[in-house]
Write a protein that holds these residues in place. Structure first.
Motif, PDB file in Angstrom:
ATOM      1  N   LEU A 115       0.824  -1.212   0.000  1.00  0.00           N
ATOM      2  CA  LEU A 115       0.000   0.000   0.000  1.00  0.00           C
ATOM      3  C   LEU A 115       0.857   1.261   0.000  1.00  0.00           C
ATOM      4  N   MET A 116       1.935   1.239   0.764  1.00  0.00           N
ATOM      5  CA  MET A 116       2.795   2.418   0.850  1.00  0.00           C
ATOM      6  C   MET A 116       3.549   2.663  -0.453  1.00  0.00           C
ATOM      7  N   LEU A 117       4.092   1.614  -1.041  1.00  0.00           N
ATOM      8  CA  LEU A 117       4.808   1.761  -2.316  1.00  0.00           C
ATOM      9  C   LEU A 117       3.847   2.215  -3.415  1.00  0.00           C
ATOM     10  N   GLN A 118       2.675   1.629  -3.446  1.00  0.00           N
ATOM     11  CA  GLN A 118       1.674   2.020  -4.443  1.00  0.00           C
ATOM     12  C   GLN A 118       1.325   3.503  -4.298  1.00  0.00           C
ATOM     13  N   TYR A 119       1.115   3.959  -3.081  1.00  0.00           N
ATOM     14  CA  TYR A 119       0.778   5.360  -2.848  1.00  0.00           C
ATOM     15  C   TYR A 119       1.952   6.273  -3.221  1.00  0.00           C
ATOM     16  N   ALA A 120       3.148   5.895  -2.832  1.00  0.00           N
ATOM     17  CA  ALA A 120       4.331   6.724  -3.116  1.00  0.00           C
ATOM     18  C   ALA A 120       4.564   6.882  -4.618  1.00  0.00           C
ATOM     19  N   PHE A 121       4.471   5.781  -5.346  1.00  0.00           N
ATOM     20  CA  PHE A 121       4.774   5.831  -6.783  1.00  0.00           C
ATOM     21  C   PHE A 121       3.578   6.248  -7.646  1.00  0.00           C
ATOM     22  N   GLU A 122       2.384   5.790  -7.312  1.00  0.00           N
ATOM     23  CA  GLU A 122       1.244   5.989  -8.195  1.00  0.00           C
ATOM     24  C   GLU A 122       0.396   7.214  -7.853  1.00  0.00           C
ATOM     25  N   GLU A 125       3.575  10.158  -6.957  1.00  0.00           N
ATOM     26  CA  GLU A 125       4.468  10.169  -8.125  1.00  0.00           C
ATOM     27  C   GLU A 125       5.912  10.474  -7.753  1.00  0.00           C
ATOM     28  N   PHE A 126       6.378   9.811  -6.708  1.00  0.00           N
ATOM     29  CA  PHE A 126       7.775   9.953  -6.310  1.00  0.00           C
ATOM     30  C   PHE A 126       8.663   9.117  -7.220  1.00  0.00           C
ATOM     31  N   GLU A 127       9.928   9.504  -7.296  1.00  0.00           N
ATOM     32  CA  GLU A 127      10.894   8.838  -8.170  1.00  0.00           C
ATOM     33  C   GLU A 127      11.657   7.711  -7.472  1.00  0.00           C
ATOM     34  N   LYS A 128      11.762   7.808  -6.139  1.00  0.00           N
ATOM     35  CA  LYS A 128      12.577   6.836  -5.411  1.00  0.00           C
ATOM     36  C   LYS A 128      12.037   6.673  -3.999  1.00  0.00           C
ATOM     37  N   VAL A 129      12.006   5.411  -3.555  1.00  0.00           N
ATOM     38  CA  VAL A 129      11.653   5.094  -2.177  1.00  0.00           C
ATOM     39  C   VAL A 129      12.861   4.404  -1.557  1.00  0.00           C
ATOM     40  N   GLU A 130      13.275   4.894  -0.406  1.00  0.00           N
ATOM     41  CA  GLU A 130      14.431   4.335   0.284  1.00  0.00           C
ATOM     42  C   GLU A 130      14.002   3.642   1.574  1.00  0.00           C
ATOM     43  N   LYS A 146      13.152  -8.995  -0.288  1.00  0.00           N
ATOM     44  CA  LYS A 146      12.043  -9.739  -0.902  1.00  0.00           C
ATOM     45  C   LYS A 146      11.050  -8.809  -1.597  1.00  0.00           C
ATOM     46  N   LEU A 147      11.024  -7.545  -1.187  1.00  0.00           N
ATOM     47  CA  LEU A 147      10.162  -6.558  -1.838  1.00  0.00           C
ATOM     48  C   LEU A 147      10.740  -6.084  -3.164  1.00  0.00           C
ATOM     49  N   GLY A 148      11.977  -6.456  -3.448  1.00  0.00           N
ATOM     50  CA  GLY A 148      12.617  -6.034  -4.688  1.00  0.00           C
ATOM     51  C   GLY A 148      13.528  -4.839  -4.541  1.00  0.00           C
ATOM     52  N   GLU A 178      11.219   0.856 -11.652  1.00  0.00           N
ATOM     53  CA  GLU A 178      11.243  -0.551 -11.233  1.00  0.00           C
ATOM     54  C   GLU A 178       9.895  -1.007 -10.664  1.00  0.00           C
ATOM     55  N   TRP A 179       9.079  -0.056 -10.245  1.00  0.00           N
ATOM     56  CA  TRP A 179       7.834  -0.377  -9.556  1.00  0.00           C
ATOM     57  C   TRP A 179       6.873  -1.268 -10.361  1.00  0.00           C
ATOM     58  N   PRO A 180       6.606  -0.998 -11.639  1.00  0.00           N
ATOM     59  CA  PRO A 180       5.655  -1.865 -12.354  1.00  0.00           C
ATOM     60  C   PRO A 180       6.063  -3.341 -12.350  1.00  0.00           C
ATOM     61  N   GLY A 181       7.342  -3.622 -12.564  1.00  0.00           N
ATOM     62  CA  GLY A 181       7.814  -5.005 -12.540  1.00  0.00           C
ATOM     63  C   GLY A 181       7.721  -5.617 -11.155  1.00  0.00           C
ATOM     64  N   ILE A 182       8.081  -4.842 -10.138  1.00  0.00           N
ATOM     65  CA  ILE A 182       7.989  -5.327  -8.761  1.00  0.00           C
ATOM     66  C   ILE A 182       6.527  -5.544  -8.379  1.00  0.00           C
ATOM     67  N   LYS A 183       5.683  -4.611  -8.784  1.00  0.00           N
ATOM     68  CA  LYS A 183       4.259  -4.717  -8.460  1.00  0.00           C
ATOM     69  C   LYS A 183       3.670  -6.009  -9.013  1.00  0.00           C
ATOM     70  N   SER A 184       4.010  -6.345 -10.259  1.00  0.00           N
ATOM     71  CA  SER A 184       3.425  -7.552 -10.851  1.00  0.00           C
ATOM     72  C   SER A 184       4.097  -8.824 -10.357  1.00  0.00           C
TER      73      SER A 184
END
Length: 191
Positions: A115-122, A125-130, A146-148, A178-184
């Protein structure tokens, strides 16, 4: 900032503040829950101070703190946040995550991170999550891997711990591209 709850059928993340933090007092007092953190949440006073720091950061737009509610167990499970938010460069950290022992190993943390990665990227619209993790915390490091997330480097002796130990901090990241590939591949079953 108007931050909606982030939720799916397993978990709900709502803003953590001084009106709801008491739901976490029993969890915060669990022995060694945040052993690898420089924070202390073991008493009602230290938990309130921890939450006050997060609330202050929210008003300064550098932190978005959440209280975690496990919908399957119908109980509050812990806390997490976006922190060190750099709105100009579109980079933020996910961390300060602690989940009660009764909820660990249940898949809850993976749901929270999705949920957090989806919100941050989608949405943001952030460019990087650390993610920054104590080098000794192999469990959290494996979970982030394991999250990629990719290990970018290790900051040597950069954080002073409550016991006087200076920890090394592992820096992991996921990029927006990288998010779309990790998401799927990692989270495909969640959406």
């Amino acid at each position: 900032m108007n931050i909606p709850p982030l939720e799916n059928s397993y978990v709900k993340l709502s803003l953590l503040d001084l009106s709801n933090y008491k739901n976490l007092q029993d969890i915060g007092s669990e022995k060694d829950l945040i052993y690898y953190s420089p924070s202390d949440i073991s008493t009602s006073e230290t938990l309130k101070a921890y939450v006050q720091t997060a609330v202050d950061g929210f008003y300064h737009k550098t932190i978005i703190p959440f209280i975690i509610y496990d919908k399957t167990k119908i109980a509050y499970a812990g806390s997490t946040r976006f922190g060190i938010i750099n709105w100009k460069n579109k980079v933020l950290h996910i961390g300060w995550t602690w989940i009660g022992k009764d909820f660990q190993g249940s898949g809850l943390n993976k749901q929270v991170k999705f949920l957090m990665l989806q919100y941050a990227f989608e949405v943001l619209e952030f460019e990087k999550v650390e993610f920054r993790i104590d080098e000794r915390n192999s469990r959290s490091r494996k979970a982030v891997e394991k999250l990629g997330a990719t290990l970018e480097g290790i900051l040597k002796k950069d954080t002073l711990m409550p016991d006087g130990y200076r920890r090394n901090t592992c820096c992991y990241a996921i990029l927006r591209e990288e998010w779309p590939g990790i998401k799927s591949s990692i989270f495909g079953a969640f959406y």
